[in-house]
Design an enzyme around this catalytic site. Structure first.
Site, PDB file in Angstrom:
ATOM      1  NE  ARG A 233      -4.211  -1.338   0.080  1.00 42.88           N
ATOM      2  CZ  ARG A 233      -4.568  -2.636  -0.741  1.00 42.88           C
ATOM      3  NH1 ARG A 233      -3.455  -2.821  -1.654  1.00 42.88           N
ATOM      4  NH2 ARG A 233      -5.306  -3.252  -0.712  1.00 42.88           N
ATOM      5  CG  HIS A 281      -2.952  -1.601  -7.220  1.00 42.62           C
ATOM      6  ND1 HIS A 281      -3.263  -0.934  -6.069  1.00 42.62           N
ATOM      7  CD2 HIS A 281      -2.937  -2.774  -6.948  1.00 42.62           C
ATOM      8  CE1 HIS A 281      -3.757  -1.853  -5.197  1.00 42.62           C
ATOM      9  NE2 HIS A 281      -3.336  -3.075  -5.754  1.00 42.62           N
TER      10      HIS A 281
HETATM   11  C1  OXD Z   1      -5.107  -5.452  -3.208  1.00 38.25           C
HETATM   12  C2  OXD Z   1      -5.346  -6.461  -4.322  1.00 38.25           C
HETATM   13  O1  OXD Z   1      -5.666  -5.810  -2.032  1.00 38.25           O
HETATM   14  O2  OXD Z   1      -5.105  -6.065  -5.560  1.00 38.25           O
HETATM   15  O3  OXD Z   1      -4.437  -4.729  -3.412  1.00 38.25           O
HETATM   16  O4  OXD Z   1      -5.996  -7.529  -4.337  1.00 38.25           O
END
Ligand code: OXD
Length: 318
Positions: A233, A281
């Site tokens: 994160r 991400h």
């Molecule tokens: C997260 C996912 O929790 O992508 O970031 O699963």
């Protein structure tokens, strides 16, 4: 064993194409009535969610459990959800191997000086740089859950020394057998863990205890020429402190997959920083069929009154 006929499941996942999920869930749980949530929908027994609005929980007051279609539950825990309602996250479901691939790719690209060779190609320069020894790059895995353990194994496979930090001592068989592995547990070992690492892989959940954990002082404990890989994160790291240490030369670079604000704003300094690699991400994507299979299995276990792995400890925050 099939679930009871009258079970209702509500699906409410932001940024997700709903139809393939609904189809797969209906196939895995043919006895259940599975619907895409909309405001005013009848109350369901279970929910499958990703970043749902507060309104979802305000209206869905008969839920027996909530399945999160990702690994991290920090966004969910910011909502007002009845304290006794079980929240179940995905564990692994095909994410661990992806995480291992991503981290190894970033690590090897750094060790083998991928950025420098890319620049040399741009300049049509044929220069063989001195080989680096992986023994000089101890890799610290911050967070030894399912994903962290898989990453530790993959990194060890390439011959790097591996250091692992966890909140509580939780050494698994998977880690015990690694050839050059050093375990650290508990908050008061964090500084020593960082000092024993040159590459830092962030895999901690975001909780009140981990927000802004990696500030200038702690990142400054990494060995000189340190490298940061954040796949957990964004808010674990104080961004300005990371930039300051990169600019001061204490850190050699960073590969960042997660950010405080996502999508990363177009004018953010990370985009153009010469020592930072940004990805959107994608280090471990939620895989539909594995995830649906896991949700269906866990839902059946819950229906039979069994505990399920991946149930979030609300006190701990993950
Ligand atoms: C997260 C996912 O929790 O992508 O970031 O699963």
């Amino acid at each position: 064993m099939p679930v009871a006929a009258a079970l209702r499941i509500s699906f409410c996942c932001a940024d997700t194409q709903a139809q393939p999920w609904l189809d797969a869930l209906r196939q895995a749980l043919p006895e259940a009535d599975i619907r895409l949530w909309q405001s005013g929908a009848p109350r369901a027994d279970y929910a499958v969610v990703w970043a749902p609005p507060q309104q979802f929980f305000d209206e869905q007051t008969a839920l027996r459990a909530v399945f999160n279609t990702g690994a991290g539950v920090d966004a969910l825990l910011r909502l007002n959800i009845p304290p006794a309602l079980p929240i179940v996250r995905l564990d692994d479901a095909g994410m661990a191997v992806q995480m291992a691939e991503y981290v190894c790719h970033a690590l090897l690209r750094h060790l083998r000086e991928g950025d420098a060779y890319q620049e040399q190609q741009r300049q049509a320069q044929w220069v063989q740089r001195a080989p680096r020894s992986r023994g000089d790059y101890p890799v610290g895995i911050l967070g030894l859950g399912v994903l962290g353990q898989r990453v530790a194994q993959a990194v060890a496979h390439f011959g790097f020394p591996v250091r692992g930090w966890s909140r509580t001592p939780a050494l698994s068989h998977a880690l015990a057998g690694l050839p050059d592995f050093q375990a650290f547990a508990g908050a008061d070992t964090l500084d020593d863990f960082l000092a024993a690492s040159r590459v830092l892989v962030c895999l901690l959940p975001l909780t009140e205890a981990t927000r802004d954990l990696l500030d200038r002082r702690r990142l400054g404990r990494l060995q000189a020429g340190g490298y940061v890989i954040n796949v957990a994160r964004g808010a674990l790291i104080v961004e300005d402190d990371l930039l300051a240490l990169l600019d001061a030369g204490h850190l050699a670079g960073a590969t960042l997959d997660v950010f405080r604000t996502e999508p990363l704003p177009g004018d953010h300094p990370f985009w153009k920083h010469p020592k930072i690699t940004v990805t959107p991400h994608i280090s471990a994507r939620t895989l539909l069929s594995e995830s649906v299979r896991q949700i269906a299995d866990k839902l059946r276990l819950l229906e039979q009154g069994h505990p399920v792995p991946g149930t979030v400890d609300r006190q701990r925050g993950y």
